[in-house]
Scaffold this active site. Structure first.
Site, PDB file in Angstrom:
ATOM      1  CE  LYS A  76      16.791  40.552-106.855  1.00  0.00           C
ATOM      2  NZ  LYS A  76      16.617  42.011-106.883  1.00  0.00           N
TER       3      LYS A  76
HETATM    4  O1  LIG Z   1      16.188  41.482-103.889  1.00  0.00           O
HETATM    5  C1  LIG Z   1      15.195  42.197-104.028  1.00  0.00           C
HETATM    6  O2  LIG Z   1      15.187  43.337-103.598  1.00  0.00           O
HETATM    7  C2  LIG Z   1      13.972  41.609-104.597  1.00  0.00           C
HETATM    8  C3  LIG Z   1      13.787  40.262-104.361  1.00  0.00           C
HETATM    9  C4  LIG Z   1      12.540  39.688-104.624  1.00  0.00           C
HETATM   10  O3  LIG Z   1      12.296  38.525-104.333  1.00  0.00           O
HETATM   11  N1  LIG Z   1      11.578  40.440-105.185  1.00  0.00           N
HETATM   12  C5  LIG Z   1      11.763  41.770-105.495  1.00  0.00           C
HETATM   13  O4  LIG Z   1      10.813  42.411-105.972  1.00  0.00           O
HETATM   14  N2  LIG Z   1      12.986  42.357-105.259  1.00  0.00           N
HETATM   15  C6  LIG Z   1      13.245  43.759-105.634  1.00  0.00           C
HETATM   16  O5  LIG Z   1      12.425  44.584-104.822  1.00  0.00           O
HETATM   17  C7  LIG Z   1      11.880  45.676-105.580  1.00  0.00           C
HETATM   18  C8  LIG Z   1      10.373  45.567-105.574  1.00  0.00           C
HETATM   19  O6  LIG Z   1       9.788  46.679-106.168  1.00  0.00           O
HETATM   20  P1  LIG Z   1       8.230  47.021-106.034  1.00  0.00           P
HETATM   21  O7  LIG Z   1       7.486  45.817-106.449  1.00  0.00           O
HETATM   22  O8  LIG Z   1       8.053  48.172-106.981  1.00  0.00           O
HETATM   23  O9  LIG Z   1       7.973  47.406-104.604  1.00  0.00           O
HETATM   24  C9  LIG Z   1      12.528  45.577-106.954  1.00  0.00           C
HETATM   25  O10 LIG Z   1      13.693  46.384-106.921  1.00  0.00           O
HETATM   26  C10 LIG Z   1      12.916  44.125-107.087  1.00  0.00           C
HETATM   27  O11 LIG Z   1      14.048  43.958-107.909  1.00  0.00           O
END
Ligand SMILES: O=C(O)c1cc(=O)[nH]c(=O)n1[C@@H]1O[C@H](COP(=O)(O)O)[C@@H](O)[C@H]1O
Length: 279
Positions: A95
């Site tokens: 990011k």
């Molecule tokens: O860019 C991302 O990957 C991201 C964007 C977003 O809008 N929301 C989001 O949760 N993420 C990332 O996606 C992953 C979600 O993780 P879980 O919720 O454990 O499945 C994390 O690494 C967050 O940093």
């Protein structure tokens, strides 16, 4: 190879839209590894080995490594993924977003140091902050558009009075990503699984860019609704706008016991199958 081609190829090969996110938290590691940051590599490598034939991408989140001074373990993990799963693209979730000269360093970090195939960026500072990344031929650049968190609405849903039709911020990002910013077909967009209606809207405005969709699993996003809203196919069933559906914690921490890798495989397989059933 070009990120988007590599992605489509492995999605076909593995029949999978699932990306496993690598967000290692030592406090959640199993058994004797619990609380041990020097086991980050071992933990992630075990997850990679257990899921590599079930996924279309891996997405390591850099903060989970940097927070524990474990960048060297991330480098080893990147090399491991190359070795055991050469067809699976790796998205470095960093990011980033800064003025051009600094962005050059971030691009070097993502693509030269870590050898990632794609990177996540914030578009907040504008197109010139993306250019240093786009100069790396074939690499994917995935822009935050409509994020999965509740506060994503704070800015992304506001309307832009200076633009005809007063689109919302995320709608404008989607249009730019489909059009003028996407000079070489390298751009993708992040849209949260927690907002299926917005996924559909982004897909309408950006019909062909790959959508990275986090938020299924731990954040409670609807996997089937995500596929329906985001995956675009033509009359023959060929994919014309693909999705990469990320799940991190639900896979990584499916079990806190010694069976963590087989439990991760089980959850990854279930998630892959749920996504496929909704196609
Ligand atoms: O860019 C991302 O990957 C991201 C964007 C977003 O809008 N929301 C989001 O949760 N993420 C990332 O996606 C992953 C979600 O993780 P879980 O919720 O454990 O499945 C994390 O690494 C967050 O940093």
């Amino acid at each position: 190879m070009i990120f988007t081609e590599q992605l489509l190829r492995v999605q076909q090969q593995h029949q999978s839209l699932l990306c496993v996110g690598l967000d290692p938290e030592p406090s959640k590691f199993p058994g004797a590894w619990k609380g041990q940051p020097d086991r980050i590599y071992d933990f992630c490598a075990a997850i990679v080995d257990a899921t590599k034939d079930l996924v279309c991408a891996f997405k390591p989140q850099i903060a989970y490594f940097a927070a524990h001074r474990a960048e060297d373990q991330l480098e080893r993990l990147m090399a491991h993924m190359r070795r055991v799963a050469p067809s699976v693209p790796v998205i470095l979730d960093a990011k980033r977003g800064d003025i051009g000269s600094t962005a050059e360093q971030y691009a070097h970090e993502a693509f030269s140091r870590y050898q990632a195939d794609a990177v996540t960026l914030s578009p907040f500072m504008g197109f010139d902050t993306m250019e240093p990344f786009l100069k790396h031929p074939g690499k994917g650049v995935i822009l935050l558009c409509r994020t999965s968190n509740p506060g994503g609405s704070d800015l992304q849903n506001l309307r832009l009075a200076d633009i005809e039709g007063q689109p919302r911020v995320y709608e404008h990002i989607a249009k730019q990503a489909q059009g003028p910013w996407n000079t070489n077909g390298q751009i993708g967009l992040v849209v949260g699984a927690t907002f299926p209606e917005e996924i559909a809207r982004v897909r309408e405005l950006a019909p062909t860019v790959p959508l990275l969709i986090p938020g299924v699993g731990a954040q409670g996003g609807d996997a089937a609704a995500t596929v329906k809203a985001g995956l675009k196919t033509d009359a023959s069933g060929a994919v014309t706008g693909t999705i990469i559906v990320n799940s991190s914690r639900a896979v990584l921490y499916a079990s806190s016991g010694d069976d963590f890798a087989s439990a991760a495989r089980r959850v990854a397989m279930q998630t892959r199958d749920t996504l496929n059933a909704a196609r």
